[in-house]
Design a protein around this motif. Structure first.
Motif, PDB file in Angstrom:
ATOM      1  N   GLN A 194      35.693  59.174  31.317  1.00  0.00           N
ATOM      2  CA  GLN A 194      34.674  59.395  32.198  1.00  0.00           C
ATOM      3  C   GLN A 194      34.380  58.475  33.583  1.00  0.00           C
ATOM      4  OE1 GLN A 194      32.969  61.973  31.149  1.00  0.00           O
ATOM      5  NE2 GLN A 194      33.973  62.167  29.276  1.00  0.00           N
ATOM      6  N   ASP A 195      34.918  57.338  33.230  1.00  0.00           N
ATOM      7  CA  ASP A 195      34.652  56.308  34.268  1.00  0.00           C
ATOM      8  C   ASP A 195      35.820  55.696  34.865  1.00  0.00           C
ATOM      9  OD1 ASP A 195      34.231  53.881  35.324  1.00  0.00           O
ATOM     10  OD2 ASP A 195      32.542  53.177  33.786  1.00  0.00           O
ATOM     11  N   ALA A 196      36.125  56.094  36.010  1.00  0.00           N
ATOM     12  CA  ALA A 196      37.336  55.733  36.780  1.00  0.00           C
ATOM     13  C   ALA A 196      37.591  54.063  37.096  1.00  0.00           C
ATOM     14  CB  ALA A 196      37.341  56.431  38.096  1.00  0.00           C
ATOM     15  N   VAL A 197      36.408  53.555  37.264  1.00  0.00           N
ATOM     16  CA  VAL A 197      36.603  51.947  37.304  1.00  0.00           C
ATOM     17  C   VAL A 197      37.058  51.579  36.053  1.00  0.00           C
ATOM     18  CG1 VAL A 197      35.349  49.713  37.895  1.00  0.00           C
ATOM     19  CG2 VAL A 197      35.038  52.063  39.191  1.00  0.00           C
ATOM     20  N   LEU A 198      36.389  51.788  35.060  1.00  0.00           N
ATOM     21  CA  LEU A 198      36.869  51.233  33.595  1.00  0.00           C
ATOM     22  C   LEU A 198      38.273  51.562  33.191  1.00  0.00           C
ATOM     23  CD1 LEU A 198      35.823  49.680  30.995  1.00  0.00           C
ATOM     24  CD2 LEU A 198      35.372  52.074  30.047  1.00  0.00           C
ATOM     25  N   LYS A 199      38.509  52.931  33.741  1.00  0.00           N
ATOM     26  CA  LYS A 199      39.902  53.184  33.399  1.00  0.00           C
ATOM     27  C   LYS A 199      40.943  52.571  33.882  1.00  0.00           C
ATOM     28  CE  LYS A 199      42.845  57.370  34.731  1.00  0.00           C
ATOM     29  NZ  LYS A 199      42.976  58.554  35.145  1.00  0.00           N
ATOM     30  N   GLN A 200      40.641  51.958  35.318  1.00  0.00           N
ATOM     31  CA  GLN A 200      41.602  51.255  36.254  1.00  0.00           C
ATOM     32  C   GLN A 200      41.818  49.898  35.459  1.00  0.00           C
ATOM     33  OE1 GLN A 200      43.875  52.146  38.404  1.00  0.00           O
ATOM     34  NE2 GLN A 200      44.656  49.939  38.408  1.00  0.00           N
ATOM     35  N   ALA A 201      40.330  49.418  34.944  1.00  0.00           N
ATOM     36  CA  ALA A 201      40.403  48.029  34.405  1.00  0.00           C
ATOM     37  C   ALA A 201      41.170  48.142  32.995  1.00  0.00           C
ATOM     38  CB  ALA A 201      38.982  47.533  34.290  1.00  0.00           C
ATOM     39  N   PHE A 202      40.942  49.261  32.296  1.00  0.00           N
ATOM     40  CA  PHE A 202      42.012  49.465  30.968  1.00  0.00           C
ATOM     41  C   PHE A 202      43.402  49.351  31.398  1.00  0.00           C
ATOM     42  CE2 PHE A 202      42.187  52.393  27.278  1.00  0.00           C
ATOM     43  CZ  PHE A 202      42.721  51.629  26.427  1.00  0.00           C
ATOM     44  N   LEU A 203      43.672  49.912  32.358  1.00  0.00           N
ATOM     45  CA  LEU A 203      45.150  50.064  32.612  1.00  0.00           C
ATOM     46  C   LEU A 203      45.771  48.441  32.898  1.00  0.00           C
ATOM     47  CD1 LEU A 203      47.827  51.357  33.415  1.00  0.00           C
ATOM     48  CD2 LEU A 203      46.760  51.800  35.611  1.00  0.00           C
ATOM     49  N   ASP A 204      44.944  47.941  33.743  1.00  0.00           N
ATOM     50  CA  ASP A 204      45.078  46.433  34.193  1.00  0.00           C
ATOM     51  C   ASP A 204      45.093  45.507  33.184  1.00  0.00           C
ATOM     52  OD1 ASP A 204      45.134  47.235  37.051  1.00  0.00           O
ATOM     53  OD2 ASP A 204      42.989  46.589  37.333  1.00  0.00           O
ATOM     54  N   MET A 205      44.435  45.833  32.189  1.00  0.00           N
ATOM     55  CA  MET A 205      44.393  45.109  30.880  1.00  0.00           C
ATOM     56  C   MET A 205      45.586  45.049  30.098  1.00  0.00           C
ATOM     57  SD  MET A 205      43.788  44.837  27.517  1.00  0.00           S
ATOM     58  CE  MET A 205      43.126  46.486  27.308  1.00  0.00           C
ATOM     59  N   LEU A 206      45.989  46.477  30.035  1.00  0.00           N
ATOM     60  CA  LEU A 206      47.136  46.716  29.090  1.00  0.00           C
ATOM     61  C   LEU A 206      48.277  46.148  29.938  1.00  0.00           C
ATOM     62  CD1 LEU A 206      46.590  50.306  27.657  1.00  0.00           C
ATOM     63  CD2 LEU A 206      46.937  48.088  26.549  1.00  0.00           C
ATOM     64  N   THR A 207      48.465  46.477  31.353  1.00  0.00           N
ATOM     65  CA  THR A 207      49.653  45.913  32.008  1.00  0.00           C
ATOM     66  C   THR A 207      49.751  44.465  32.382  1.00  0.00           C
ATOM     67  OG1 THR A 207      48.700  46.887  34.116  1.00  0.00           O
ATOM     68  CG2 THR A 207      50.137  48.295  32.871  1.00  0.00           C
ATOM     69  N   ILE A 208      48.678  43.907  32.326  1.00  0.00           N
ATOM     70  CA  ILE A 208      48.577  42.708  32.678  1.00  0.00           C
ATOM     71  C   ILE A 208      49.216  42.070  33.994  1.00  0.00           C
ATOM     72  CG2 ILE A 208      48.787  40.101  31.861  1.00  0.00           C
ATOM     73  CD1 ILE A 208      49.922  41.372  29.259  1.00  0.00           C
ATOM     74  N   ASN A 209      48.474  42.204  35.038  1.00  0.00           N
ATOM     75  CA  ASN A 209      49.186  42.065  36.454  1.00  0.00           C
ATOM     76  C   ASN A 209      48.733  40.444  37.078  1.00  0.00           C
ATOM     77  OD1 ASN A 209      46.516  42.524  37.276  1.00  0.00           O
ATOM     78  ND2 ASN A 209      46.735  44.493  37.567  1.00  0.00           N
ATOM     79  N   VAL A 210      48.613  39.526  36.100  1.00  0.00           N
ATOM     80  CA  VAL A 210      48.433  38.291  36.583  1.00  0.00           C
ATOM     81  C   VAL A 210      49.653  37.777  37.214  1.00  0.00           C
ATOM     82  CG1 VAL A 210      47.841  35.945  35.806  1.00  0.00           C
ATOM     83  CG2 VAL A 210      46.521  37.651  34.922  1.00  0.00           C
ATOM     84  N   SER A 211      49.690  37.198  38.300  1.00  0.00           N
ATOM     85  CA  SER A 211      50.905  36.487  39.225  1.00  0.00           C
ATOM     86  C   SER A 211      50.728  35.767  40.138  1.00  0.00           C
ATOM     87  CB  SER A 211      51.528  37.735  39.642  1.00  0.00           C
ATOM     88  OG  SER A 211      52.920  37.628  40.073  1.00  0.00           O
ATOM     89  N   GLU A 212      51.539  35.057  40.879  1.00  0.00           N
ATOM     90  CA  GLU A 212      51.347  34.220  41.929  1.00  0.00           C
ATOM     91  C   GLU A 212      52.539  34.022  42.651  1.00  0.00           C
ATOM     92  OE1 GLU A 212      50.856  29.763  39.957  1.00  0.00           O
ATOM     93  OE2 GLU A 212      49.644  31.608  39.079  1.00  0.00           O
ATOM     94  N   PHE A 213      52.363  33.311  43.883  1.00  0.00           N
ATOM     95  CA  PHE A 213      53.561  33.065  44.763  1.00  0.00           C
ATOM     96  C   PHE A 213      54.187  31.955  44.049  1.00  0.00           C
ATOM     97  CE2 PHE A 213      50.866  34.834  48.050  1.00  0.00           C
ATOM     98  CZ  PHE A 213      51.918  35.925  48.593  1.00  0.00           C
ATOM     99  N   PHE A 214      55.492  31.790  44.019  1.00  0.00           N
ATOM    100  CA  PHE A 214      56.431  30.683  43.273  1.00  0.00           C
ATOM    101  C   PHE A 214      55.959  30.253  42.232  1.00  0.00           C
ATOM    102  CE2 PHE A 214      56.698  30.228  48.143  1.00  0.00           C
ATOM    103  CZ  PHE A 214      58.099  30.297  48.100  1.00  0.00           C
ATOM    104  N   ARG A 215      55.567  31.458  41.225  1.00  0.00           N
ATOM    105  CA  ARG A 215      55.400  31.090  39.733  1.00  0.00           C
ATOM    106  C   ARG A 215      56.363  30.360  39.056  1.00  0.00           C
ATOM    107  NH1 ARG A 215      53.003  36.120  36.197  1.00  0.00           N
ATOM    108  NH2 ARG A 215      52.283  34.755  34.497  1.00  0.00           N
TER     109      ARG A 215
END
Ligand SMILES: C[S@@+](CC[C@H](N)C(=O)[O-])C[C@H]1O[C@@H](n2cnc3c(N)ncnc32)[C@H](O)[C@@H]1O
Length: 281
Positions: free
Chosen positions: A77-98
């Protein structure tokens, strides 16, 4: 030395969980996996169930929800939560020159020889998140050999993340790994953010691609797949590394994350080539 020493050390991309995690309930897990497939397009059959269960429960608790069933119901029902759920499962933490030391090694041992001996260099950043990795590659290529044509394919499962990556705009905090000299050369300050220049973005083609489902392009001189497969099963990882081998040119390099390695590397036709690097013979 090509690397920027101000880059931050790597951080584990693990969501903290403060509540005790219930034991894996197979029926509830299967229900959640079915919903995740239809709602988010992710096939959890190739992920490690114990880790996924821990993360999903931790995420549900953090959102004030009692369990994964409630999380799925609300995300529908909640598009924001849906996106947060996807972000959590895919883990998009990153940075330059990691992991700067790994980039140092890439530059000295592989990137410089590649860029100095080949008419064109083709690179794949697989699981590129917000674009830190392909833009790091583009900065290095411009610095080492500005006149050599370089093509960087940057792919990710998550269309929303890719849309942000295409914009090429980064906050001050996200720029932590980029030295003042590189900021001046490759970025323009727009309001409070840093905008990647067209020159920096030019070698990059952004594309949605699921590493577990979609066909792989070839040939590549270098494939970077870093911090993407953490929760994939061993079978899924072996299959993925075998497909990467087939997508590399002979002598091409596979570049993994700092904590990743391929235990059965020779049996899939790759050779160890220094810490997190592997080479197609
Ligand atoms: C932790 S980020 C890694 C980013 C970058 N490679 C790095 O090392 O900093 C993981 C990325 O992999 C992507 N990803 C996860 N599963 C994927 C899949 N099956 N196919 C393609 N990308 C995937 C996620 O969407 C996320 O953006």
């Amino acid at each position: 030395m090509v690397m920027d020493t101000s880059a931050r050390p790597d951080r584990p991309a693990i969501l903290p969980t403060f509540a005790p995690v219930p034991d894996l309930d197979q029926a509830a897990y299967d229900r959640m996996a079915d919903s995740v497939r239809s709602l988010l397009g992710i096939d959890l059959s190739q992920y490690k169930p114990a880790q996924v269960w821990r993360r999903v429960n931790g995420f549900a608790t953090a959102k004030g929800l009692p369990d994964p069933d409630a999380l799925v119901a609300k995300a529908k029902q909640d598009a924001v939560l849906k996106q947060a759920f996807l972000d959590m499962l895919t883990i998009n933490v990153s940075e330059f020159f990691r992991n700067p030391e790994a980039w140092d090694m890439l530059v000295e041992k592989y990137l410089k020889p590649m860029l100095r001996s080949q008419p064109t260099v083709r690179i794949w950043s697989a699981g590129c998140s917000l674009g830190f990795e392909p833009l790091t590659l583009s900065m290095l290529a411009h610095e080492i050999a500005p006149n050599v044509p370089v093509k960087i394919l940057a792919t990710d499962l998550d269309e929303t993340i890719l849309a942000r990556a295409r914009q090429g705009s980064y906050t001050e905090a996200q720029m932590a790994g980029v030295s003042p000299a590189r900021r001046a050369r490759f970025f323009r300050q727009v309001d409070k953010n840093w905008q990647a220049t067209p020159e920096l973005q030019a070698p990059i083609t952004w594309r949605r691609h699921d590493l577990l489902r979609d066909p792989y392009q070839q040939p590549f001189d270098l494939i970077c797949c870093r911090n993407v497969v953490i929760y994939f099963t061993e079978t899924a990882k072996t299959d993925l590394y075998t497909r990467f081998r087939d997508s590399l040119r002979p002598a091409g390099i596979l570049f993994l994350g700092a904590t990743e390695s391929i235990p059965n590397v020779r049996s899939i036709g790759l050779l160890p080539a220094g810490s997190t690097f592997y080479q197609r013979p």
